[in-house]
Design an enzyme around this catalytic site. Structure first.
Site, PDB file in Angstrom:
ATOM      1  N   ARG A 163       0.838  -1.213   0.000  1.00  0.00           N
ATOM      2  CA  ARG A 163       0.000   0.000   0.000  1.00  0.00           C
ATOM      3  C   ARG A 163       0.874   1.265   0.000  1.00  0.00           C
ATOM      4  NH1 ARG A 163      -3.135  -3.569  -0.676  1.00  0.00           N
ATOM      5  NH2 ARG A 163      -5.280  -3.707   0.104  1.00  0.00           N
ATOM      6  N   SER A 236     -10.867  -1.021   3.144  1.00  0.00           N
ATOM      7  CA  SER A 236     -10.086  -1.142   4.388  1.00  0.00           C
ATOM      8  C   SER A 236      -9.767   0.252   4.888  1.00  0.00           C
ATOM      9  CB  SER A 236      -8.756  -1.852   4.126  1.00  0.00           C
ATOM     10  OG  SER A 236      -8.969  -3.139   3.654  1.00  0.00           O
ATOM     11  N   GLU A 332      -5.342   3.675   6.233  1.00  0.00           N
ATOM     12  CA  GLU A 332      -4.962   3.551   4.831  1.00  0.00           C
ATOM     13  C   GLU A 332      -5.618   4.683   4.048  1.00  0.00           C
ATOM     14  OE1 GLU A 332      -5.483   0.715   0.996  1.00  0.00           O
ATOM     15  OE2 GLU A 332      -6.644   0.231   2.750  1.00  0.00           O
TER      16      GLU A 332
HETATM   17  N1  EPU Z   1      -9.903 -11.198  10.101  1.00  0.00           N
HETATM   18  C1  EPU Z   1     -10.557 -11.336  11.300  1.00  0.00           C
HETATM   19  N2  EPU Z   1     -11.611 -10.516  11.551  1.00  0.00           N
HETATM   20  C2  EPU Z   1     -12.041  -9.588  10.663  1.00  0.00           C
HETATM   21  C3  EPU Z   1     -11.361  -9.436   9.438  1.00  0.00           C
HETATM   22  C4  EPU Z   1     -10.283 -10.250   9.189  1.00  0.00           C
HETATM   23  O1  EPU Z   1     -10.209 -12.166  12.117  1.00  0.00           O
HETATM   24  O2  EPU Z   1     -13.017  -8.897  10.964  1.00  0.00           O
HETATM   25  C5  EPU Z   1      -8.812 -12.124   9.784  1.00  0.00           C
HETATM   26  C6  EPU Z   1      -9.294 -13.131   8.732  1.00  0.00           C
HETATM   27  O3  EPU Z   1      -9.839 -14.268   9.316  1.00  0.00           O
HETATM   28  C7  EPU Z   1      -8.013 -13.460   8.003  1.00  0.00           C
HETATM   29  C8  EPU Z   1      -7.191 -12.187   8.125  1.00  0.00           C
HETATM   30  O4  EPU Z   1      -7.754 -11.415   9.168  1.00  0.00           O
HETATM   31  O5  EPU Z   1      -7.329 -14.507   8.620  1.00  0.00           O
HETATM   32  C9  EPU Z   1      -7.168 -11.401   6.847  1.00  0.00           C
HETATM   33  O6  EPU Z   1      -8.487 -11.028   6.479  1.00  0.00           O
HETATM   34  P1  EPU Z   1      -8.935 -10.813   4.963  1.00  0.00           P
HETATM   35  O7  EPU Z   1      -8.473 -11.957   4.153  1.00  0.00           O
HETATM   36  O8  EPU Z   1     -10.365 -10.456   4.933  1.00  0.00           O
HETATM   37  O9  EPU Z   1      -8.055  -9.607   4.454  1.00  0.00           O
HETATM   38  P2  EPU Z   1      -7.507  -8.307   5.162  1.00  0.00           P
HETATM   39  O10 EPU Z   1      -6.072  -8.480   5.482  1.00  0.00           O
HETATM   40  O11 EPU Z   1      -8.406  -7.951   6.275  1.00  0.00           O
HETATM   41  C10 EPU Z   1      -6.660  -7.246   2.911  1.00  0.00           C
HETATM   42  C11 EPU Z   1      -6.798  -5.969   2.153  1.00  0.00           C
HETATM   43  C12 EPU Z   1      -8.130  -5.891   1.440  1.00  0.00           C
HETATM   44  C13 EPU Z   1      -8.243  -7.083   0.499  1.00  0.00           C
HETATM   45  C14 EPU Z   1      -8.096  -8.363   1.321  1.00  0.00           C
HETATM   46  C15 EPU Z   1      -8.103  -9.606   0.446  1.00  0.00           C
HETATM   47  C16 EPU Z   1      -5.469  -4.351   3.394  1.00  0.00           C
HETATM   48  C17 EPU Z   1      -5.479  -3.117   4.224  1.00  0.00           C
HETATM   49  N3  EPU Z   1      -6.652  -4.840   3.050  1.00  0.00           N
HETATM   50  O12 EPU Z   1      -7.644  -7.237   3.952  1.00  0.00           O
HETATM   51  O13 EPU Z   1      -8.124  -4.709   0.669  1.00  0.00           O
HETATM   52  O14 EPU Z   1      -9.485  -7.078  -0.188  1.00  0.00           O
HETATM   53  O15 EPU Z   1      -6.832  -8.336   2.033  1.00  0.00           O
HETATM   54  O16 EPU Z   1      -6.880  -9.732  -0.192  1.00  0.00           O
HETATM   55  O17 EPU Z   1      -4.390  -4.835   3.034  1.00  0.00           O
HETATM   56  C18 EPU Z   1      -8.738  -2.409   0.660  1.00  0.00           C
HETATM   57  O18 EPU Z   1      -7.546  -2.150   0.599  1.00  0.00           O
HETATM   58  O19 EPU Z   1      -9.618  -1.494   0.679  1.00  0.00           O
HETATM   59  C19 EPU Z   1      -9.160  -3.803   0.746  1.00  0.00           C
HETATM   60  C20 EPU Z   1     -10.426  -4.150   0.902  1.00  0.00           C
END
Ligand code: EPU
Length: 336
Positions: A163, A236, A332
Site C-alpha cells: 500500500r 479497508s 490507509e
Molecule cells: N480477520 C478477522 N476478523 C475480521 C477481518 C479479518 O479475524 O473482521 C482475519 C481473517 O480471518 C483473516 C485475516 O484477518 O485470517 C485477513 O483477512 P482478509 O483476508 O479479509 O483480508 P484483510 O487483510 O483484512 C486485505 C486488504 C483488502 C483485500 C483483502 C483480500 C489491506 C489493508 N486490506 O484485507 O483490501 O481485499 O486483504 O486480499 O491490506 C482495501 O484495501 O480497501 C481492501 C479491501
C-alpha cells in the site's frame, strides 16, 4: 475542462459524506494539467481526487479538487507472451478489468471489484487476494507539478511497497498521474495463494480460469465488504500493520491464533481486522458510524454519520488495539 464553484463532494466520496469544496475541476485532457499549473492552481491548496474510494473528508475543502476525467485504453505493444496497455488516469478500474476479461489478458483478475480510477491504483499500490497492482505495472506517466516536467517512471522508480509508493512520499502532492502502462500476460498465470479463493473454486468444483477466478473473487468480496452504493465506506480503513519479529513473537505468546504473513526485511505483517475484532469492535456502532460486522477493517457510514463520528470510531479503535495488543494501526484512507 469543466469547472464548478462551491460544489458538493457527496457524489465524489464513497463514504457519502456531505462535505463541499470551493472549486472542482474535471480535467478532460491530460494537456490541461499544464494549463492548470500555468494558472497557479497547484500553488494553492488542491487535492487530486480519483474515485473518492480512499478518502475521508472531515470538513469542507477550501481549495480546488482536481479530478482526472479523461479515459482510454490503448494497446501500445505486444510480444508473443504479453500485451502492453496504456490506460488513462480517469478510466474506471472496473472498465479496465472488463477489457482484460473480454480480451483474455491475465494478471489483474484478482483485483476485480476494487472501486476507483486507474490513476489512483499505483499511488497506494492497490492489492487483494495475493496480487498487487505493481506486479503488472510497467510505467507510470504524469506531470511533476513544481517543475511542470513530464515524467515517465519505470516500475522500479515508483518504489512500490505494501500500500505504498513514491507517490505517497517524496512526490506526495507533487505529481499528477496521467497514464499507467500495464504489461499483461496472454497465457494464464493464476495466483491462487489466497486460501479463501482456492477454497471457493474447490467448493464450486471449478478449474481456475480468468472468468472463474473473477467470479469467485467477486463473490468472496461481496460476502465480506459492503456494497458502496448502499453503505458508505472506503474499503479497508486501516493498513495491516507490519511489526518486528520480536514484537510478533511477544504477541503470539498472548494471541496463539494470531494471523501473520511474512513481510520484507524479516518483519511480519499482522491482520488488523483480526486485532480489531479481538478488541471487541467488530459490528460495533457509535451513532451512524461503526465497524462493519463482516470485516472489522472497514469503517462504515450507516446513514447520516458525520465525519466527526467516523473519526471518533477510528480514534477509539486505534487506542483500543494499541492498549490491548501494543500495535499501532495507521489509516490507509487519506484523511483530509
Ligand atoms: N480477520 C478477522 N476478523 C475480521 C477481518 C479479518 O479475524 O473482521 C482475519 C481473517 O480471518 C483473516 C485475516 O484477518 O485470517 C485477513 O483477512 P482478509 O483476508 O479479509 O483480508 P484483510 O487483510 O483484512 C486485505 C486488504 C483488502 C483485500 C483483502 C483480500 C489491506 C489493508 N486490506 O484485507 O483490501 O481485499 O486483504 O486480499 O491490506 C482495501 O484495501 O480497501 C481492501 C479491501
Amino acid at each position: 475542462m469543466i469547472i464548478q464553484e462551491d460544489c458538493s463532494l457527496k457524489p465524489y466520496n464513497t463514504f457519502h459524506l456531505a462535505a463541499r469544496c470551493r472549486r472542482m475541476v474535471m480535467v478532460e485532457h491530460p494537456d490541461e494539467v499544464l494549463e492548470l499549473a500555468d494558472k497557479g492552481v497547484f500553488q494553492s491548496q488542491f487535492y487530486i481526487l480519483g474515485g473518492g474510494s480512499n478518502v475521508l473528508f472531515t470538513q469542507d475543502f477550501s481549495g480546488t479538487i482536481v479530478h482526472p476525467a479523461f479515459v482510454g485504453i490503448e494497446r501500445v505493444g505486444e510480444d508473443k507472451d504479453s500485451v502492453q496497455l496504456r490506460v488513462a488516469a480517469g478510466e474506471e478500474w472496473a472498465d479496465l478489468l472488463d477489457y482484460c476479461l473480454k480480451n483474455e489478458l491475465y494478471g489483474l483478475e484478482n483485483l476485480i471489484g476494487i472501486p476507483g480510477l486507474v490513476g489512483s491504483a499505483p499511488v497506494q499500490n492497490i492489492g487483494a487476494y495475493g496480487v498487487e497492482v505493481k506486479d503488472c505495472i510497467e510505467r507510470v506517466e504524469g506531470v511533476l507539478l513544481d517543475s511542470r516536467e513530464h515524467f515517465n517512471f519505470s516500475n522500479d522508480h515508483c518504489r512500490f511497497g505494501y500500500r505504498d509508493s513514491v507517490f505517497k512520499h517524496e512526490l506526495k502532492g507533487k505529481a499528477f498521474i496521467t497514464f499507467v502502462t500495464f504489461r499483461l500476460a496472454k497465457e494464464s498465470r493464476y495466483v491462487l495463494t489466497y486460501k479463501a479463493l482456492a477454497n471457493e473454486l474447490e467448493r464450486r468444483g471449478w478449474q481456475p480460469s480468468l472468468h472463474n477466478i473473477a467470479s469467485c473473487i467477486t463473490d468472496v468480496r461481496n460476502s465480506k465488504l459492503p456494497d458502496i452504493t448502499r453503505i458508505g465506506c472506503a474499503g479497508s480503513f486501516f493498513k495491516n500493520p507490519v511489526v518486528t519479529r520480536e514484537e510478533y513473537e511477544e504477541l503470539l505468546g498472548r494471541v496463539p491464533d494470531l494471523v501473520s504473513y511474512p513481510a520484507p526485511d524479516g518483519r511480519v505483517k499482522l491482520a488488523a481486522g483480526q486485532l480489531i475484532e479481538k478488541a471487541g469492535w467488530k459490528g460495533r456502532r457509535l451513532g451512524d458510524a461503526g465497524v462493519y460486522d463482516k470485516q472489522a477493517l472497514v469503517l462504515v457510514n450507516y446513514g447520516d454519520a458525520t465525519p466527526a463520528e467516523i473519526v471518533n470510531v477510528c480514534r477509539q479503535v486505534i487506542w483500543d488495539v494499541e492498549d490491548k495488543f501494543g500495535v499501532t494501526l495507521s489509516p490507509e484512507v487519506n484523511i483530509l
